[in-house]
Scaffold this active site. Sequence first.
Site, PDB file in Angstrom:
ATOM      1  N   ASP A 130      -4.966 -13.167   3.303  1.00 19.80           N
ATOM      2  CA  ASP A 130      -6.174 -12.677   3.970  1.00 19.80           C
ATOM      3  C   ASP A 130      -7.432 -12.901   3.160  1.00 19.80           C
ATOM      4  O   ASP A 130      -8.530 -12.595   3.621  1.00 19.80           O
ATOM      5  CB  ASP A 130      -6.034 -11.196   4.333  1.00 19.80           C
ATOM      6  CG  ASP A 130      -5.567 -10.335   3.169  1.00 19.80           C
ATOM      7  OD1 ASP A 130      -5.010 -10.887   2.192  1.00 19.80           O
ATOM      8  OD2 ASP A 130      -5.737  -9.108   3.234  1.00 19.80           O
TER       9      ASP A 130
ATOM     10  N   ASP B  96      -2.847 -10.508  -2.607  1.00 20.56           N
ATOM     11  CA  ASP B  96      -3.405 -10.059  -1.330  1.00 20.56           C
ATOM     12  C   ASP B  96      -4.887  -9.741  -1.538  1.00 20.56           C
ATOM     13  O   ASP B  96      -5.306  -9.362  -2.638  1.00 20.56           O
ATOM     14  CB  ASP B  96      -2.661  -8.808  -0.875  1.00 20.56           C
ATOM     15  CG  ASP B  96      -3.011  -8.386   0.542  1.00 20.56           C
ATOM     16  OD1 ASP B  96      -2.294  -8.798   1.461  1.00 20.56           O
ATOM     17  OD2 ASP B  96      -3.999  -7.643   0.702  1.00 20.56           O
TER      18      ASP B  96
ATOM     19  N   HIS C  38       0.824  -1.222   0.000  1.00 25.21           N
ATOM     20  CA  HIS C  38       0.000   0.000   0.000  1.00 25.21           C
ATOM     21  C   HIS C  38       0.855   1.267   0.000  1.00 25.21           C
ATOM     22  O   HIS C  38       0.322   2.373  -0.119  1.00 25.21           O
ATOM     23  CB  HIS C  38      -0.920   0.018   1.221  1.00 25.21           C
ATOM     24  CG  HIS C  38      -1.946  -1.071   1.231  1.00 25.21           C
ATOM     25  ND1 HIS C  38      -2.726  -1.367   0.140  1.00 25.21           N
ATOM     26  CD2 HIS C  38      -2.321  -1.947   2.219  1.00 25.21           C
ATOM     27  CE1 HIS C  38      -3.548  -2.376   0.439  1.00 25.21           C
ATOM     28  NE2 HIS C  38      -3.302  -2.744   1.683  1.00 25.21           N
TER      29      HIS C  38
END
Length: 366
Positions: A280, A193, A152
Amino acid sequence: MREGRGGEEIRHILPLAPRGCSALSDDPRLYYTAVFKMHIPPRGSGHLEEPRRLDRAVAAIKRSGLLGRLEKVEPGFGSLRVFEEVHDPLYIRGLLSELEASLDSYFIDSDTYISPGTQAALEALASAVEEASEHVVEGGKALVLGRPPGHHAGVAGPGLGAPSLGGSLVNAAAAIAYRLAKRGLKVLIVDFDANHGNGTQEILQALPMGERIFHLDIHQDWRKSFPWTGEPGVTGDGAALNIVLPEGSGDDIMLALLEGLEPMIRDSAPDALVASMGFDGYTGDSPLTLTKLTANTYYSLGRLASGYPVAAVLETGFGRGLEQGLPAFVAGLLGLGNPAGEEATESSVEVWREFLELNKEVVEAG
């Protein structure tokens, strides 16, 4: 390509010039040090990104019998200047000043913290970036179990105007990709991700060697999850392809997608892969997980990467994703059987339709 519930075919040719892959090395390496656990969240914050994540990750690899198949390398301490290759040097210097003045753990934005041990963790990560890059240039496979995560983090802060850094500080995956491209390799970044790698996309749009790097990002619905970026389709001046998984997506969608992408990746012949590993998306991994993927998906992702020199960098995964998805990915990467033995999950007809509609540009390409 496998026929899913939607019955349509997904095709897309990745724009990398055909080149031969480097000879593969037989010594896959695990870059890990307990120093990565010195990045500690503020007391009582309940932050998901915390040191025990790495304990779960290492324990899962050991429990599955895979640890002995990896050459463990403990990185030393490198300079944060390594990250100035992909971040604005003023950002890195400002971050370093903040780290040097840190006397306790505290938040620098709504999701991101630093602590007195963060500088040491980042210096170890810098060393891992340098060492893993060299190993991949030599044709090897490198698994970097470091933290904090990085995808990010954009050029000078949150990527693409996101509201925060999302727990990231420096972008290790982008740094490795850049170092490989600088050595003349064509690089494919595969980010799986659950959340969009907005920082990576922003960095690649700004890099002078961006034409040597292509970014494939597969993530959950950008309209429902941080960083609120990652609209489906080709973007970033043609340097990135975003593929979106609607809420409720199961293994069947991912396995069909990967089956369609594999020959396209093979035909585009990247010299090396960089994997931004996020677990995740595993069903029930965290309260933020919208998909219901299992070890079957992560094993297939590992198999997809197994034929190339690869640097796999840990992004997220907090619970079951690390415990089940990570060892499955490593097993696939090493060309072994799936250790989990889970039944693949299926998506509803409605979810399939939404997937095909969201990714219409990809479905109709080619």
